[in-house]
Each structure stands twice: as C-alpha cells, then as structure tokens.
Design a protein around this motif. Structure first.
Motif, PDB file in Angstrom:
ATOM      1  N   ARG A  50       0.850  -1.185   0.000  1.00 55.37           N
ATOM      2  CA  ARG A  50       0.000   0.000   0.000  1.00 55.37           C
ATOM      3  C   ARG A  50       0.891   1.243   0.000  1.00 55.37           C
ATOM      4  O   ARG A  50       2.039   1.203   0.441  1.00 55.37           O
ATOM      5  CB  ARG A  50      -0.914   0.020   1.218  1.00 55.37           C
ATOM      6  N   PRO A  98       2.674   4.383   1.218  1.00 56.63           N
ATOM      7  CA  PRO A  98       3.018   4.776   2.583  1.00 56.63           C
ATOM      8  C   PRO A  98       2.209   5.994   3.035  1.00 56.63           C
ATOM      9  O   PRO A  98       1.876   6.873   2.235  1.00 56.63           O
ATOM     10  CB  PRO A  98       4.511   5.112   2.489  1.00 56.63           C
ATOM     11  N   THR A  99       1.910   6.018   4.293  1.00 58.16           N
ATOM     12  CA  THR A  99       1.250   7.165   4.911  1.00 58.16           C
ATOM     13  C   THR A  99       2.316   8.044   5.552  1.00 58.16           C
ATOM     14  O   THR A  99       3.155   7.552   6.321  1.00 58.16           O
ATOM     15  CB  THR A  99       0.238   6.706   5.969  1.00 58.16           C
ATOM     16  N   PHE A 100       2.271   9.351   5.256  1.00 63.55           N
ATOM     17  CA  PHE A 100       3.275  10.274   5.778  1.00 63.55           C
ATOM     18  C   PHE A 100       2.780  10.922   7.057  1.00 63.55           C
ATOM     19  O   PHE A 100       1.627  11.337   7.160  1.00 63.55           O
ATOM     20  CB  PHE A 100       3.591  11.360   4.747  1.00 63.55           C
ATOM     21  N   VAL A 101       3.676  11.031   8.039  1.00 60.29           N
ATOM     22  CA  VAL A 101       3.394  11.732   9.289  1.00 60.29           C
ATOM     23  C   VAL A 101       4.564  12.661   9.562  1.00 60.29           C
ATOM     24  O   VAL A 101       5.722  12.221   9.593  1.00 60.29           O
ATOM     25  CB  VAL A 101       3.216  10.753  10.466  1.00 60.29           C
ATOM     26  N   PHE A 146       7.113   7.506   8.189  1.00 62.78           N
ATOM     27  CA  PHE A 146       6.235   6.826   7.240  1.00 62.78           C
ATOM     28  C   PHE A 146       5.680   5.560   7.875  1.00 62.78           C
ATOM     29  O   PHE A 146       6.369   4.845   8.613  1.00 62.78           O
ATOM     30  CB  PHE A 146       6.989   6.470   5.960  1.00 62.78           C
ATOM     31  N   GLU A 147       4.408   5.304   7.558  1.00 61.21           N
ATOM     32  CA  GLU A 147       3.752   4.073   7.965  1.00 61.21           C
ATOM     33  C   GLU A 147       3.407   3.268   6.717  1.00 61.21           C
ATOM     34  O   GLU A 147       3.098   3.852   5.672  1.00 61.21           O
ATOM     35  CB  GLU A 147       2.487   4.377   8.754  1.00 61.21           C
ATOM     36  N   GLY A 148       3.470   1.938   6.828  1.00 58.72           N
ATOM     37  CA  GLY A 148       3.244   1.118   5.649  1.00 58.72           C
ATOM     38  C   GLY A 148       2.554  -0.188   5.967  1.00 58.72           C
ATOM     39  O   GLY A 148       2.476  -0.622   7.125  1.00 58.72           O
ATOM     40  N   GLN A 149       2.068  -0.815   4.907  1.00 59.20           N
ATOM     41  CA  GLN A 149       1.372  -2.088   5.011  1.00 59.20           C
ATOM     42  C   GLN A 149       1.383  -2.756   3.651  1.00 59.20           C
ATOM     43  O   GLN A 149       1.532  -2.079   2.624  1.00 59.20           O
ATOM     44  CB  GLN A 149      -0.072  -1.866   5.486  1.00 59.20           C
ATOM     45  N   TRP A 198      -0.168  -2.442  10.208  1.00 60.14           N
ATOM     46  CA  TRP A 198       0.445  -1.142   9.909  1.00 60.14           C
ATOM     47  C   TRP A 198       1.693  -0.988  10.762  1.00 60.14           C
ATOM     48  O   TRP A 198       1.660  -1.179  11.978  1.00 60.14           O
ATOM     49  CB  TRP A 198      -0.534  -0.005  10.217  1.00 60.14           C
ATOM     50  N   ALA A 243       5.448   1.359  11.430  1.00 56.98           N
ATOM     51  CA  ALA A 243       5.961   2.720  11.305  1.00 56.98           C
ATOM     52  C   ALA A 243       7.478   2.730  11.316  1.00 56.98           C
ATOM     53  O   ALA A 243       8.127   1.904  11.978  1.00 56.98           O
ATOM     54  CB  ALA A 243       5.429   3.591  12.437  1.00 56.98           C
TER      55      ALA A 243
END
Length: 1023
Positions: A309, A311-314, A357-360, A374, A376
C-alpha cells in the motif's frame, strides 16, 4: 488597598483593563544526557484571559551547563534565531498579523523541541529554563504584532533532569512469527565524570499489541560498573506469545545517575510481518529519502500477489514522491524469504521539520486475503548540519581502520573550525599517525582533540558545501554484542564578530560477526555475452555482494563491515554488483566472453555488512557459460548448481520443468520470439523437504483448472504443484518414507478410464507413490486422492523391496504395476495391484527392477520391464505372465546396473543404454522384437559405443528419425535410428556428464540436464 476597595474597583473597571497576558511552558518529553546531543520537548500554552495571540517564544538555558544545538518548531511556526552564545533559541509563528490572529490563540498550545548538549557532572542534576525579563537572555513569550505585549509567566518552573547515563535499546529481529524469540539489549554508557557501580536494569516493558510473555534467557548481568565513558549492556531473550506490533521500553540507574526512559524500534510478530525504514534519518532540505517496506514470510506456505500500500506520511516536512513502489508487486513470496518495496521522496521544509512513514502490504495465502499490520518507521528530521561517517559499522576487534567524517553545512553561516571529540578510547584507539590517510589538513590540538581550522584569509566550510575528514584508528575494541557509539564533531561558526559553537553527531556501530543466511534458490541463465543471476532474498537481508571469477570459484571472502563497489578486485574475483537497502533479486552481468566459464558467489549482507559465506547454491559457487546461440551452441543454459541429470519434462511450446538433488522443482520458459527472455524462469524454484531423484508426471486433475506436477522427495513427502504458478496444491501431512520412484496418476477424465473406476471414484483422480526404504522389506505403495492428498489405500505386504523406478497404470483392467528390488532374488520384484483397492493380483520374480516400467506399444498388451542384471522382459498385461525375455547385457560390477535407463520402445523393438566397466565405456543398442505364431525373436540390430550413455529420446524431423543420447564425454550424440551411426555431436565442456534429453517437437528443441548443474536447450536436428 483594602479588600473592599479592590472589589469596588473590579466592578467599575472594564474587563479589557483587567485581562492578563500570560503563558506557561512545561517539559513533556525527553531528558538531557550529559555530553550528548539531546532533545527536550516543551509544551507552550497561551494562558491569557485577553484576546492577544502568542506568536514568539524564546527558550533559554543555563550557559554554564548547556550548549544549544538547535530546535524544531511545530506546524505554522519556524525557528527564527539561535543565539548559541546566550544559549537561547527563538521560534516565531509564520504568516501575517492581518487579518490575524497569528500564532497561539488564548487557551491554545503547541510543542517546541530544543536540542542541546549538557555538560557532564558527577550525578544527575535537575535544570530549568532561564527566567527573568532580559530581552536577550531570558525565556520569554510575546505577541509581536502591532500593539504587541510580553506575556507574563515563570519559565523557571520548567524543570527536567540532566542524566549521567545514555542508553540505546534494541530488539532483534524486528520481524518474527508467533513463538519465535527476540533478543532485547539495553546498551548503557557512563557519561558522568566519575565511576558508577551497581547500575541495574528497569524493564523492559512491552508497549503495543504484540506480547512477549515467556523469558527464554534472563537479562544479565545483574549489575554494571562503568568508568567514565565506558559502555556496558543488559541482554535477554524473550519469546513472542501474541501477534501484533510493539516497542520495548527500559531504563537503568543506580540512584546517583540514570538513563532516560528509552524505547526500541517497532517489532512485528505475525505470520506476515513487516517493517518500514526511512533513510537517511538526518537530511538537508531537498534531500532524497528512501522508504523501504520489507515484508517476510516466516511460514511454510507460499504467499502470492504481494502488493504494497502507498506509505502514509506523518510529520511537518513536505514530501514529494519521486518514484515507487519498486517493484510494484511481487508475484510470490516463498517460505523463509522476504521482499522489499522502495519509494523515493524529495523532502523539503525548514530546519527541524520531521518525517515518518507508515506502511502495510497485502497478499493471498491459499486464495485467502492476508495483510501485514500497519508498521511505522523511526522519525527522521531535516537538520542544519549533517554528519555521515563511512564506514558506519566495524567488526569487533578490528585493526587499522580509517573512518571518513563527511560534514555538510546546511546552515547560513560559514564554519571555520571543526573539532573531533575523541570517542571512547577503550573502543577506538587513535593511531600514532591518525592523519595518514587524510587530505583535509586537520591536526591534534593542545586540549586532546583533533581540529581543522580554515586558514586565515581562506574560505571555511561555506553554507551548502561539505568536507570530508579522514581519521585513522589503530585498534577497535571488543564488544560482546552490537553496540553503537556516538562520534561527535564540535563546529565553530563565525559571522562577523559573532562566534558560535555547536555539535553534530552520528553513530558508529561495533558488531560481533554472526551467521548471516544465504540467498535462496540462486540460479543463472546464460544468454548472448551475458549471465543473468536470479535469487530469493532471505528475511535477514539488506543487500548483496556479487563476485565473479573465471573458471574457478571466487577464493576470497568479503571483509565484514566493508562496503565494496562494482569493479573492485577481491582475490581472484571481480565485484559485479553491490547494493544496500536492496530490492534487487536479479542482476545481469553483461559484456562477457561467450564460451567462457564464469563462477559466481552471491553474499547476502545485513545492515551492518555482515556477509554470508556465499555458498549458495553450494560451496563451489555457481557456474554459468554465456552462449553465442550460434550453430552447435546452446540457445540458453539454466544453472542450478546441483546435478540435474534427470530428463526434463516438456510442456510443448511453453516451457520445461525439472528437479535436482537440492530438492527444488524448477520451471523455464520457451520463448522463440524473444531471445532475451528465452529460458527464463516461469516461477521461482519450489523447495521441497528432500532431494528429488526422479522425473514426475504433469497431468490435469478432475474439476480443477490447469495442469499439475505430481512428485515426491527423499524425505518421504508427496506433493502436487500448479504448473502455472509453482504454488503447492497440497503436501502430504506426514512422511511416507523415502520416495525415489516416478509417481503415477490414474485420471478420471480420460477416454481410457473405464466405468468401474468412475463408479469407485467419481470425479476423483488417484496418485500412487512407492517407498525406497533401506530395510528392503518394509516398503509400501500408497494411493492418495490427487486433488487433496487424502489417503485412499496402502499396500504394505511386509516383503516388498525398494522401489526405485517408475510404476505403470493399466487403465483397461485398473491395474498398477510396481517394480522393486529382489533382495538377492529372495523377493518377487514385480507386483501387480488392483489400482482401486490396493489388493495384490500377481507377483513375478524378475530380478532387481531399478528402472521405470513402460507399455510396449499400443497394439499389444505388453509391459516392457528392464532389470538391472541386463534382461529385458515383455510381460503379458492380460495373463500377468512373462511373454518373452532377452538377455541383452550384464552388470559391469555388483554395484553397477547393466543399464542407465529402462528399455525404451522404438519401432517394433527397443533401445537400451548399456554401462561399461569404466566411465569411458558403454554403448547404445537397438533391438528388434518379432512375434509369430511360433514364438518371439529378440535380435540386436546395431550397437554404437558412447561413454557411459544416458537414456535416449527419439525425434522425427523431415521424415528422418533420430535418437539423442548424452554421455560422460560431455557430448550430446545424434544417432541414426536405422543404422545407429553416431553422425553428429555437440559438446558441453565442463558438464562432466550429460543426462537423458527430451525434445519439444513443436519448436524442434532438445532440453537436457548435466552433472555440473545446468539445463540447456539446443535446436534439433543438430547442424
């Protein structure tokens, strides 16, 4: 003023006159560690009862106790000034006063990070922000917009601890399956000025959904005693008892000094675990950050269609995607392996901006969806000054090492002086000539440091530039576990008459060498002037080093901790490829000389550059010989590194399948249109539990799509594998006993299948396996449901010899023919069973039968049986008796059979490959079988000498039938089927021996395996 008058004034004055402009500041995260760059997080709150916003914050610390390194601002704010002389940092809200409000409204709060270096002391000390009203020295809060005010408050109430011990907490591995163990280690460094004894561990605690409820190895030692600057560690092992993701938290102390509470990186416990990395963690604005998602398969199942998926950025930085994911997906993920996905981001933003970054990833297992949790990455940051040390890891006890310190000035002020603060001398012994490999010009100063100063009148390290300083160490200390040591540079900035001092640091890890797993299923595909290497990365993986030598294996192991680059020489080998943060599982080595034997080693390495031995697929390396594809040369060769003399199985026009002594089943593509893809893998090799010693059938199964491989291994397990994907349909749950013979399948959906079978097994196919147990009498034949592996019947008479060759199904009468050893003539070696029930129908004593049983033509009901003593039998499949026999050869010795393969039916007779007393001897013979009313005559037609011939395969082209056979002369022979003339030969130098060939008649290609571990394709007829 009395109380009554104050109350009266309160009633009479407007509320705006009485309003208070106040602020509070509270430390919420972090501790200051003596002698190290530390981060403190303060929550600033606008506590006003007025309407005034707070848009400027200054934080000041005691100049006798701290140096200020920098800070991070929250969203909507920026670091305005850093006054390192006064140890004061100022943050300002970004934007405009109009229409406003700008900054923190009353009641609002934000968090500000201050980075500083605390001076060492004898014991932990409590410190506070500097209060007061000095506009250049005090901690203050203001509204800087028109009509602005200074807020009241007491910042000196903001207190924290300056601790004398630093700590790093590690938990490895970071991905594991339920029930596996994790090693947790708290590394402690004494940063105080005096010896510290009786330091004890507190924790570790587990925070998160994963649980580690069982102690495998208790944490030790019980206490630590550390001299100033010395390092020690508490280490223990825990077993995972619940799936999920968690971090470990721990601390240490002795009542006088302590560590700050410390957390590990995230650990994932799952049947599909993952981890995310965002590297480098310290960057300059505009640098590229690599995000890597690593997913692993610790199970025994094959995962398919692995897709990451996004990556989600934080964070507060501003990422811009440059590329990724690379690869976009992975078609499969085998047991014990991992796959990585890479994204590249450009990271912009002011100094202090953060990123995480978070990932799955998703996949399927046996058709069912499967997802990782998920996960991080660690938090990274945009920094003003960046230090990189190369190498960043060294093996424990190393000698004579050079470290290169590269400093990047990302600030706005020139750096005039750079000073190395000597690291722990117990672990980093400075060389007597520390600058022998340096070109920067730094020298030893009078205070025990090592300093570079820009010459008078010459430029220093200007903003936006970098400089490398090299420094030699004569000895690296011994550690008992991987330990990171901080190396610090003290920088002096000069701007006009203002001089500031700050520090930067980076870790150097000393590691203990350990076994690093090899890459799996390493193969090479030889093409025109190139060899393409393909492998599967293990879960413990950061990158690979690929070495190539000519004619022999690379003879020098890589040095642990050292990075190599392509083109370097290592012993007799050349570095072909080297990488880190790797997603690579293939590399093309081009520009090679056709016909030259190249031998490769692929060394897997971890993040610290510990290397595997490079013994995949085996200790002699992997040989591959590029081919010109010219007349007489292979079209391609596929090297597996293990003997693969078994006859390949052909899927006409599509590809071939084979197996070898490593226990792997392989699949290659036939691509006549694109030579670059010809011979490449259809899917990655499927690893079985034991060696595969025979060919296997490929069949359709009733009610299931596609074709299926039915095979068994010497560990005794039976398997059915999909030919299109390599995915296991099933594996027997228990070992049946050593399987070496060719399994056979009785199919439901054929025109030959009779009503009795369909009534007994509606919509079902049966797969038959036989054992080769050394006891000689405990062998058995097992019938399994071919679609599920469910047992149907077992034949175990107690007097069945070893079954090494194949079996034969007679669809007409539902009979299974089984050939076995005779135990010196004591046992009947041919058994005929009812294939529906396993009941024995007949037994014949025909001597040792070590080869397959085949039907002799279609016009007569005869089975051709070949025994190891040199006799060929025609067995009546109706009357279950010998119809005729012919003694065509004899054993060259008691341990060597007369033949290398079963007698192959050919045009009213058969062909046999006869072994001789030595490798140089042997012959291929053709015999005719003529049956009349008076009997059967078996007569030799021709004999052609071939050294230790393999089995044969015939092919007709242009009306001419030819016979192909391999030999131990490293040649393929093309014989005229009528005369036996050995008219043409093709050589495979270095093959040692060439196995039984097969021919794909739709594309006129011969495929054959070799003893030196290659499968090669040739056009036929030979030129």
């Amino acid at each position: 003023m009395n109380a009554r008058l104050l109350a009266l004034l309160t009633l009479l004055l407007p509320a705006t006159v009485l309003a208070q402009n106040a602020w509070t500041v509270t430390p919420v995260e972090g501790s200051a560690v003596m002698g190290e760059i530390s981060s403190l997080v303060f929550e600033v709150r606008n506590a006003s009862t007025s309407t005034r916003p707070l848009n400027e914050v200054s934080l000041a610390v005691d100049g006798a106790a701290y140096d200020v390194d920098g800070g991070d601002a929250p969203a909507g704010w920026t670091v305005s000034t850093i006054d390192r002389k006064e140890r004061r940092i100022t943050y300002r809200a970004t934007g405009s006063c109009t229409p406003g409000p700008l900054g923190l409204a009353p009641g609002a709060s934000a968090r500000f990070t201050l980075r500083l270096v605390g001076l060492a002391a004898n014991a932990d000390t409590t410190d506070a922000l500097v209060g007061g009203n000095n506009p250049t020295k005090s901690s203050m809060a203001r509204d800087t917009c028109p009509g602005g005010v200074t807020f009241t408050g007491d910042p000196a109430l903001a207190r924290w601890k300056r601790v004398g011990l630093s700590a790093t907490l590690t938990a490895l591995p970071r991905t594991l399956q339920l029930g596996a163990n994790v090693t947790v280690q708290l590394i402690v460094v004494n940063r105080s000025l005096v010896n510290q004894s009786n330091i004890t561990l507190s924790g570790p605690a587990v925070v998160g959904s994963a649980a580690f409820g069982k102690t495998v190895t208790a944490f030790s030692p019980a206490t630590l005693s550390l001299a100033p600057g010395a390092t020690g560690a508490f280490t223990g092992r825990l077993q995972s008892t619940a799936e999920g993701s968690s971090v470990f938290q721990a601390s240490a102390g002795n009542g006088t000094v302590s560590t700050a509470p410390t957390s590990s990186l995230q650990v994932s416990v799952s049947s599909f675990p993952a981890l995310v990395e965002a590297l480098p963690a310290s960057i300059a604005p505009g640098d590229t950050v690599t995000v890597r998602l690593v997913v692993s398969n610790p199970s025994t199942s094959l995962y398919r269609d692995v897709v990451p998926r996004a990556p989600t950025f934080v964070g507060t930085a501003m990422p811009s995607l440059l590329s990724g994911p690379t690869p976009a997906s992975a078609s499969s993920l085998g047991p014990g392996s991992s796959v990585s996905f890479i994204w590249k981001y450009r990271m912009d933003g002011p100094i202090g901006s953060t990123f995480l970054f978070e990932g799955q990833a998703d996949a399927t297992r046996s058709g069912a969806p499967l997802s990782t949790g998920w996960v991080a990455s660690a938090q990274g940051r945009i920094v003003e000054h960046r230090l990189a040390i190369e190498p960043s890891s060294l093996i424990s006890g190393a000698r004579n090492r050079t470290l290169r310190y590269t400093l990047y000035n990302g600030g706005t002020v020139e750096i005039r002086t750079v000073k190395l603060l000597p690291p722990d001398p117990v672990f980093f012994t400075v060389s007597g000539t520390p600058f022998a490999n340096d070109g920067s010009g730094w020298v030893k100063d009078t205070k025990g440091g090592y300093t570079w100063t820009a010459p008078t009148g010459a430029p220093g390290l200007a903003p936006g530039s970098q400089k490398t300083f090299s420094f030699d160490y004569s000895a690296i200390g011994n550690v008992t576990s991987d330990t990171a040591f901080s190396h610090q540079l003290e920088l002096t900035q000069v701007s006009g008459t203002t001089t500031n001092t700050l520090r930067v640091d980076a870790p150097v890890t000393l590691f203990v060498n350990r076994a690093v797993p090899e890459v799996d299923s390493l193969v090479a595909i030889a093409g025109q002037s190139r060899n393409t290497l393909v492998w599967t990365n293990p879960s413990d993986h950061d990158g690979v080093l690929v070495l190539r030598a000519v004619g022999t294996a690379p003879n020098t192991a890589p040095e642990p901790g050292r990075r190599y680059v392509a083109g370097e020489t290592l012993g007799n080998a050349t570095v072909v490829y080297s990488d880190e943060l790797s997603v690579a599982s293939t590399v093309e080595d081009s520009g090679l000389t056709n016909g030259t034997a190249y031998v490769y080693r692929v060394h897997n390495h971890d993040t610290l550059y510990r290397y595997s031995p490079g013994n995949a697929p085996q200790s002699l390396g992997l040989k591959s010989v590029p081919t010109s594809r010219a007349a007489g040369q292979p079209l391609w060769c596929y090297s597996v590194g293990f003997s693969t003399l078994q006859q390949p199985i052909t899927e006409l026009g599509v590809g071939i399948f084979s197996s070898n002594t490593s226990g792997r089943v392989t699949a290659n593509l036939t691509n006549t249109a694109s030579p670059a893809l010809d011979g490449h893998e259809r899917w990655r090799p499927v690893q079985l539990q034991g060696a595969v010693q025979s060919r296997f059938p490929i069949v359709p199964l009733s009610g299931l799509p596609g074709q299926y491989i039915v095979t068994g291994d010497q560990a005794g397990f039976a398997y059915v594998i999909r030919t299109d994907t390599g995915e296991l349909l099933w594996r027997s749950t228990t070992s049946l006993g050593t399987i070496q013979s060719f399994p056979v399948v009785q199919l439901h959906d054929t025109t030959s299948t009779n009503a009795a079978y369909k009534a007994a097994f509606p919509g079902r196919d049966l797969a038959f396996f036989a054992t080769r147990l050394s006891t000689g009498t405990a062998n058995k034949v097992v019938a399994l449901d071919a679609a599920t592996g469910t047992p149907v019947w077992t034949y175990a008479p107690g007097d069945l010899g070893m079954v090494s060759g194949g079996m034969l199904i007679d669809y007409t009468y539902n009979r299974l023919y089984v050939g076995a050893r005779s135990n010196g003539g004591a046992l009947a070696s041919l058994r005929v069973l009812d294939s529906l029930t396993g009941a024995e129908l007949a037994r014949l004593s025909l001597g040792d039968i070590d080869f397959g049983l085949v039907r002799y033509g279609s016009a007569v009901n005869l089975a051709l049986v070949t025994n190891s003593d040199g006799t060929v039998y025609g067995v009546d499949m109706v009357g279950l008796k010998v119809s005729w026999s012919a003694s065509v050869a004899s054993r060259p010795s008691a341990s060597v059979p007369a033949f290398s393969q079963f007698a192959r039916p050919v045009n009213g007779g058969f062909v046999v490959s006869i072994l001789g007393a030595s490798d140089a001897e042997g012959r291929v013979e053709r015999w005719s079988v003529t049956t009349t009313s008076t009997g059967t005559t078996v007569k030799q037609l021709w004999a052609t000498p071939i050294p230790s011939p393999s089995g044969s395969f015939s092919f007709t082209s242009g009306g001419v039938q030819r016979l192909y056979v391999g030999g131990k002369d490293e040649k393929l022979h093309e014989l005229d089927i009528t005369t036996g003339v050995d008219g043409k030969q093709l050589s495979l130098p270095g093959a040692l021996a060439i196995g039984t060939p097969t021919v794909d008649s739709t594309v006129s290609r011969l495929h054959v395996g070799t003893q030196d571990g290659r499968i090669c394709a040739f056009p036929v007829p030979f030129p």
